[in-house]
Design an enzyme around this catalytic site. Structure first.
Site, short mmCIF file in Angstrom:
data_model
loop_
_atom_site.label_atom_id
_atom_site.label_comp_id
_atom_site.label_asym_id
_atom_site.label_seq_id
_atom_site.Cartn_x
_atom_site.Cartn_y
_atom_site.Cartn_z
N LYS A 111 0.82 -1.22 0.00
CA LYS A 111 0.00 0.00 0.00
C LYS A 111 0.85 1.27 0.00
O LYS A 111 0.35 2.34 -0.31
CB LYS A 111 -0.95 0.00 1.20
N LYS A 194 -4.47 -9.56 -6.71
CA LYS A 194 -5.70 -9.76 -5.94
C LYS A 194 -6.80 -8.77 -6.33
O LYS A 194 -6.51 -7.60 -6.60
CB LYS A 194 -5.35 -9.56 -4.46
N LYS A 197 -10.78 -3.85 -3.13
CA LYS A 197 -11.76 -2.77 -3.27
C LYS A 197 -11.12 -1.39 -3.46
O LYS A 197 -11.72 -0.52 -4.07
CB LYS A 197 -12.76 -2.78 -2.12
N1 AQP Z 1 -9.55 -10.86 -3.47
C1 AQP Z 1 -9.90 -11.43 -2.33
N2 AQP Z 1 -10.14 -12.75 -2.26
C2 AQP Z 1 -10.52 -13.34 -1.10
N3 AQP Z 1 -10.66 -12.65 0.07
C3 AQP Z 1 -10.43 -11.33 0.04
N4 AQP Z 1 -10.47 -10.38 0.99
C4 AQP Z 1 -10.15 -9.19 0.46
N5 AQP Z 1 -9.89 -9.33 -0.85
C5 AQP Z 1 -10.04 -10.66 -1.14
C6 AQP Z 1 -10.84 -10.65 2.37
O1 AQP Z 1 -11.91 -9.78 2.69
C7 AQP Z 1 -11.82 -9.45 4.09
C8 AQP Z 1 -11.98 -7.98 4.28
O2 AQP Z 1 -10.84 -7.34 3.90
P1 AQP Z 1 -10.53 -5.87 4.45
O3 AQP Z 1 -11.62 -4.97 4.11
O4 AQP Z 1 -10.21 -5.91 5.88
O5 AQP Z 1 -9.27 -5.45 3.69
P2 AQP Z 1 -8.38 -6.15 2.65
O6 AQP Z 1 -7.98 -7.49 3.07
O7 AQP Z 1 -7.24 -5.20 2.39
O8 AQP Z 1 -9.38 -6.20 1.42
P3 AQP Z 1 -9.43 -5.29 0.16
O9 AQP Z 1 -10.72 -5.54 -0.53
O10 AQP Z 1 -8.18 -5.48 -0.61
O11 AQP Z 1 -9.48 -3.86 0.79
P4 AQP Z 1 -8.53 -2.61 0.58
O12 AQP Z 1 -8.46 -2.44 -0.90
O13 AQP Z 1 -9.21 -1.50 1.27
O14 AQP Z 1 -7.21 -2.93 1.19
C9 AQP Z 1 -10.49 -10.02 4.58
O15 AQP Z 1 -10.72 -11.24 5.24
C10 AQP Z 1 -9.73 -10.23 3.32
O16 AQP Z 1 -8.73 -11.22 3.44
#
Ligand code: AQP
Length: 326
Positions: A111, A194, A197
C-alpha cells in the site's frame, strides 16, 4: 463453543473477493460457533477517505452482512469505533510489537510502495497493532479471513506469545481460518493480482449492475490454449474463474474440470457469469429490503452491547497485567 472474530474495512464498494473470501465464510460459520463481526471503520482511516463515503460504506457492509444471510439473532455485528476498548488496547499493545516486524508486513509494503515515505501516515504502519487488538479483545479461537490477512493474524499470534510469556496466560491464542476455495480471488483484468476494493482494476463489485457484471466476466482475461483446467501458473485467468464458480456453487474444482471439458472459453465464461449474476441478484434484492428498513440501528446496538462486555473484560485484564492501577 468456539468463538470467531472478523471484520471488513469500509474503504470502498465490496468486491466479489470480499464476499467469497470473507462474508460467505461468515455465513457458513454462524451455526458453528459464536460469531463477532465488525466493520473496521478505524482501519479505514489509515488511508485518506471522504467522511460521507466512510459512513455510507460502513452502513453498506452491515446491510450486506445481513443480505448475505447472517442472522441478526445469532451473530454479533458492530462498529469497531463503537467499542472504545479497541483503541485503548492498541495503545498498550503497540509496546509489544517491533518496527522491524511491522515494516515487513506485505500489505504495508504494497500500500505504500508508490508513496513518498515522508508522507506515509503512521496509522497504515501501525494497522497490524490495532488488528491484533481487534482479535485478542474477544478471546477468539478463530479468525476467518482471506489469504491477504493471514500474515496479520500470524503477527497477532506472535504478540500473544510475547505478551503471555511476560505476564502469564492473559491473552487467548487465535488462529486464522480460510475458505478452501476462494481465499484469494484475483482481478479479472490481471489474474496475477488480488481483486481489491481500493484498487478497482478488474473488480466485480457487489453493487455493480448485473449487466455490467456479465460484461466484466465475458471480457475477463483468459489464457493461451482452450482447455478449462485449473493451473494457477499456466492458466491464472481460467483458474480464477473456476475458483469463483466453485466457491459459489460448492462444486469441487476437479468436478468442474469434468463438467466443462470440451467447452470453449466463451461458453465457460457464460456459465460463470450465470452463477455470479444469480448470486449477486439475490444479494441485491435482500440488500434493498434491509437498507430501507430500521433494522441496522437495532443490530448495531445489540452488537455493541455484546462486544463491549467481552472487550472491556479483556482490556481490564491487560491493564492489570501490565501494572496499570485498576
Ligand atoms: N480478493 C480477495 N479474495 C478473497 N478474500 C479477500 N479479501 C479481500 N480481498 C479478497 C478478504 O476480505 C476481508 C476484508 O478485507 P478488508 O476490508 O479488511 O481489507 P483487505 O484485506 O485489504 O481487502 P481489500 O478488498 O483489498 O481492501 P482494501 O483495498 O481496502 O485494502 C479479509 O478477510 C480479506 O482477506
Amino acid at each position: 463453543m468456539s468463538r470467531y472474530i472478523s471484520g471488513i474495512k469500509p474503504t470502498g464498494h465490496l468486491t466479489l473477493g470480499n464476499y467469497i473470501g470473507a462474508i460467505k465464510q461468515f455465513v457458513a460459520l454462524q451455526n458453528e460457533g459464536e460469531l463477532f463481526l465488525f466493520v473496521a471503520d478505524l482501519h479505514a482511516l489509515t488511508l485518506p477517505i471522504n467522511p460521507q463515503d466512510l459512513r455510507k460504506n460502513s452502513i453498506d457492509i452491515i446491510a450486506l452482512y445481513l443480505a448475505s444471510g447472517l442472522d441478526k439473532d445469532k451473530v454479533n455485528i458492530f462498529l469497531q469505533s463503537d467499542v472504545p476498548a479497541h483503541s485503548e488496547l492498541a495503545i498498550i499493545l503497540q509496546n509489544y510489537l517491533y518496527m522491524g516486524e511491522l515494516s515487513r508486513m506485505t500489505q504495508f509494503k504494497d500500500k505504500t510502495q508508490k508513496m513518498n515515505s515522508e508522507a506515509i501516515g503512521v496509522g497504515i504502519f501501525t494497522y497490524p497493532i490495532l488488528m491484533a487488538g481487534d482479535i485478542v479483545l474477544y478471546d477468539a479461537d478463530y479468525v476467518p479471513v482471506g489469504d491477504d490477512q493471514v500474515q496479520h493474524v500470524e503477527l497477532a499470534r506472535d504478540l500473544v506469545r510475547r505478551f503471555n510469556n511476560r505476564y502469564g496466560e492473559i491473552l487467548k491464542m487465535p488462529k486464522a481460518v480460510k475458505v478452501k476455495n476462494g481465499s484469494r480471488i484475483m482481478s479479472l483484468s490481471n489474474p496475477t493480482v488480488k481483486m481489491s476494493k481500493s484498487d478497482p482494476k478488474g473488480d466485480i463489485f457487489l453493487d455493480d449492475d448485473l449487466k455490467v457484471i456479465r460484461k466484466k466476466i465475458m471480457s475477463a482475461v483468459t489464457d493461451l490454449g482452450h482447455e478449462i483446467k485449473y493451473d494457477v501458473e499456466e492458466k491464472p485467468g481460467i483458474s480464477n474463474l473456476l475458483t469463483i464458480y466453485s466457491a459459489l456453487t460448492g462444486i469441487s474444482i476437479p468436478d468442474l474440470e469434468k463438467k466443462f471439458a470440451g467447452y470453449m472459453y466463451g461458453q465457460f465464461k457464460q456459465e460463470v457469469a450465470n452463477v455470479v449474476v444469480d448470486e449477486i441478484d439475490k444479494l441485491k434484492k435482500n440488500y434493498a429490503e434491509i437498507i430501507n428498513s430500521n433494522i441496522i440501528d437495532e443490530v448495531l446496538n445489540k452488537g455493541k452491547l455484546a462486544a463491549s462486555k467481552i472487550a472491556e473484560a479483556t482490556l481490564h485484564r491487560v491493564q492489570k497485567a501490565v501494572g496499570l492501577y485498576k
